[in-house]
Design a protein around this motif. Structure first.
Motif, mmCIF file in Angstrom:
data_model
loop_
_atom_site.group_PDB
_atom_site.id
_atom_site.type_symbol
_atom_site.label_atom_id
_atom_site.label_comp_id
_atom_site.label_asym_id
_atom_site.label_seq_id
_atom_site.Cartn_x
_atom_site.Cartn_y
_atom_site.Cartn_z
ATOM 1 N N UNK A 168 0.829 -1.204 0.000
ATOM 2 C CA UNK A 168 0.000 0.000 0.000
ATOM 3 C C UNK A 168 0.863 1.253 0.000
ATOM 4 N N UNK A 169 1.922 1.236 0.809
ATOM 5 C CA UNK A 169 2.822 2.392 0.843
ATOM 6 C C UNK A 169 3.542 2.547 -0.491
ATOM 7 N N UNK A 170 4.001 1.441 -1.051
ATOM 8 C CA UNK A 170 4.716 1.479 -2.325
ATOM 9 C C UNK A 170 3.836 2.024 -3.446
ATOM 10 N N UNK A 171 2.513 1.797 -3.335
ATOM 11 C CA UNK A 171 1.595 2.261 -4.375
ATOM 12 C C UNK A 171 1.136 3.698 -4.166
ATOM 13 N N UNK A 176 4.529 2.869 9.226
ATOM 14 C CA UNK A 176 5.154 2.112 10.310
ATOM 15 C C UNK A 176 5.405 0.706 9.782
ATOM 16 N N UNK A 177 6.672 0.334 9.631
ATOM 17 C CA UNK A 177 7.031 -0.923 8.977
ATOM 18 C C UNK A 177 7.945 -1.790 9.831
ATOM 19 N N UNK A 178 7.734 -3.110 9.717
ATOM 20 C CA UNK A 178 8.683 -4.074 10.248
ATOM 21 C C UNK A 178 9.830 -4.232 9.253
ATOM 22 N N UNK A 179 10.899 -4.799 9.759
ATOM 23 C CA UNK A 179 11.949 -5.259 8.888
ATOM 24 C C UNK A 179 11.553 -6.636 8.325
ATOM 25 N N UNK A 180 12.029 -7.035 7.142
ATOM 26 C CA UNK A 180 13.042 -6.337 6.348
ATOM 27 C C UNK A 180 12.474 -5.300 5.375
ATOM 28 N N UNK A 181 11.122 -5.104 5.404
ATOM 29 C CA UNK A 181 10.528 -4.177 4.431
ATOM 30 C C UNK A 181 11.119 -2.787 4.522
ATOM 31 N N UNK A 182 11.394 -2.326 5.764
ATOM 32 C CA UNK A 182 11.940 -0.979 5.934
ATOM 33 C C UNK A 182 13.292 -0.848 5.231
ATOM 34 N N UNK A 183 14.177 -1.820 5.425
ATOM 35 C CA UNK A 183 15.498 -1.769 4.805
ATOM 36 C C UNK A 183 15.433 -1.995 3.297
ATOM 37 N N UNK A 184 14.495 -2.830 2.860
ATOM 38 C CA UNK A 184 14.335 -3.064 1.422
ATOM 39 C C UNK A 184 13.885 -1.785 0.733
ATOM 40 N N UNK A 236 15.904 0.333 -2.111
ATOM 41 C CA UNK A 236 15.299 0.599 -3.415
ATOM 42 C C UNK A 236 14.997 2.074 -3.652
ATOM 43 N N UNK A 237 15.183 2.895 -2.623
ATOM 44 C CA UNK A 237 14.900 4.312 -2.748
ATOM 45 C C UNK A 237 13.429 4.657 -2.655
ATOM 46 N N UNK A 238 12.626 3.728 -2.148
ATOM 47 C CA UNK A 238 11.182 3.962 -2.017
ATOM 48 C C UNK A 238 10.815 4.620 -0.691
ATOM 49 N N UNK A 239 11.725 4.609 0.260
ATOM 50 C CA UNK A 239 11.449 5.175 1.572
ATOM 51 C C UNK A 239 12.735 5.398 2.341
ATOM 52 N N UNK A 240 12.610 6.035 3.491
ATOM 53 C CA UNK A 240 13.776 6.376 4.298
ATOM 54 C C UNK A 240 13.449 6.114 5.768
ATOM 55 N N UNK A 241 14.255 5.273 6.418
ATOM 56 C CA UNK A 241 14.060 4.985 7.845
ATOM 57 C C UNK A 241 14.538 6.195 8.639
ATOM 58 N N UNK A 242 13.611 6.813 9.389
ATOM 59 C CA UNK A 242 13.968 8.041 10.101
ATOM 60 C C UNK A 242 13.825 7.946 11.623
ATOM 61 N N UNK A 243 13.188 6.878 12.110
ATOM 62 C CA UNK A 243 13.048 6.722 13.561
ATOM 63 C C UNK A 243 12.667 5.287 13.882
ATOM 64 N N UNK A 288 15.976 -13.988 0.927
ATOM 65 C CA UNK A 288 16.439 -12.651 1.323
ATOM 66 C C UNK A 288 17.887 -12.426 0.878
ATOM 67 N N UNK A 289 18.196 -11.198 0.489
ATOM 68 C CA UNK A 289 19.577 -10.838 0.168
ATOM 69 C C UNK A 289 20.387 -10.809 1.459
ATOM 70 N N UNK A 290 21.595 -11.340 1.403
ATOM 71 C CA UNK A 290 22.430 -11.392 2.602
ATOM 72 C C UNK A 290 22.692 -10.010 3.172
ATOM 73 N N UNK A 291 22.883 -9.012 2.292
ATOM 74 C CA UNK A 291 23.176 -7.672 2.812
ATOM 75 C C UNK A 291 21.988 -7.090 3.572
ATOM 76 N N UNK A 292 20.765 -7.454 3.157
ATOM 77 C CA UNK A 292 19.575 -7.001 3.880
ATOM 78 C C UNK A 292 19.495 -7.684 5.242
#
Length: 333
Positions: free
Chosen positions: A181-184, A191-199, A203-210, A271-275
């Motif tokens: 929903x956020x991506x669209x 408010x997101x759980x990981x790993x969606x926040x880091x993904x 991808x440049x779709x969002x920024x973790x700020x808190x 999952x990507x190892x770096x994530x």
């Protein structure tokens, strides 16, 4: 958990649970088989996968069958009906069951995570974020009655923000569909759980700020629990289980995010190892992984404060009624 939609189901299951009381099963070879239901598959539960991967449960004479139950209400349904022996889920679910008048209450006996696991993600890059920036925004939150949403609202209120009047709070999106929903385009913040926040960040779709976990304080966020009758009948197995969990907690404390990620990666094949490394490091650095299985009374009271502020608590439940630290205390000796 949706209180209204699950209340009737819980009543029926409480009746069934009184009859079905589970027990550890002989797995052969002198091992006791335990079926553990995790509320979801998450890097947030890294110590659990360490215990499995490193053979800590086997060392303690246990054969653990791990199943994902996909939701707090479903986890509690499986536990009360006897389909699982132990549930890994938020402590608030045991309180909801107690509020329904359980004769065989669900007891919290070992803590795995001690903070909320969600993060505040903005659609646009933010320099010098201030919580007041949320005022007047469209905020895509978690579902009502669940611990993430309660911790989120608790944090907002601590920051002087009224979730009902200071912003447009969107809560009608199912948990699994929130990232999509956020991506669209829904919401300015989410408010997101990981790993969606880091993904999203990668991808440049969002920024973790808190971090809502850092802001809402320590609480028994994800805990191993079982019916009181099960723990009474299976004290040795329960203590062995807690011992294995604590060994994993120590291991996680003593090893780097990269080392932890390598051990738990088989549980996150896609999952990507770096994530995985990024997520483990984020949770580890903010102290989300509990360092021992003790469920502190102060943490329990903080949980009650969060639930009370959200209007999800009929009455405060004493720590001693739903928490049994005896297994953890014995292990720590």
């Amino acid at each position: 958990m949706r209180r209204k939609s699950t209340a009737a189901l819980l009543v029926l299951l409480l009746l069934a649970g009184a009859v079905l009381g589970g027990c550890g099963k002989d797995a052969g070879g002198g091992k006791t088989k335990l079926t553990v239901g995790e509320v979801t598959r998450s890097i947030f539960y890294a110590p659990q996968y360490v215990a499995l991967s490193k053979g800590f449960f086997e060392d303690e004479g246990l054969e653990v069958d791990l199943v994902s139950t996909f939701g707090g209400d479903k986890t509690m349904t499986a536990l009360l009906s006897g389909n699982i022996d132990i549930g890994l889920v938020g402590s608030e679910t045991s309180i909801y069951v107690a509020q329904q008048g359980a004769k065989d209450p669900v007891i919290n006996f070992a803590q795995l995570t001690q903070t909320d696991g969600t993060f505040l993600v903005s659609r646009e890059a933010v320099n010098g974020f201030d919580w007041n920036d949320l005022k007047g925004s469209n905020f895509l939150g978690q579902r009502k009655g669940g611990m993430p949403q309660m911790a989120g609202e608790f944090t907002l209120k601590k920051k002087g923000i009224d979730p009902k009047t200071d912003l447009k709070l969107i809560q009608n999106v199912d948990f699994a569909n929130i990232p999509a929903a956020f991506a669209s385009g829904t919401g300015d913040y989410v408010q997101l759980f990981e790993p969606q926040a880091s993904i999203f960040e990668k991808e440049g779709r969002g920024h973790v700020i808190a971090s809502f976990g850092a802001e809402s304080g320590h609480l028994p966020y994800t805990v191993y629990m079982s019916k009181q009758s099960f723990l009474k009948k299976n004290k040795t197995a329960a203590e062995s289980f807690v011992k294995a969990v604590h060994r994993a907690q120590i291991w996680v404390e003593q090893h780097s995010a990269e080392e932890i990620a390598k051990v738990i990666k088989p549980y996150f094949e896609d999952a990507d190892m770096d994530i995985v490394v990024t997520v483990v490091n984020r949770y580890k650095s903010q102290g989300s992984y509990a360092s021992d299985p003790i469920i502190d009374e102060s943490e329990w009271n903080n949980l009650l404060d969060v639930m009370e502020a959200a209007g999800e608590l009929k009455e405060r439940v004493e720590h001693s009624k739903l928490v049994d630290n005896s297994f953890a205390e014995q292990v720590l000796k």
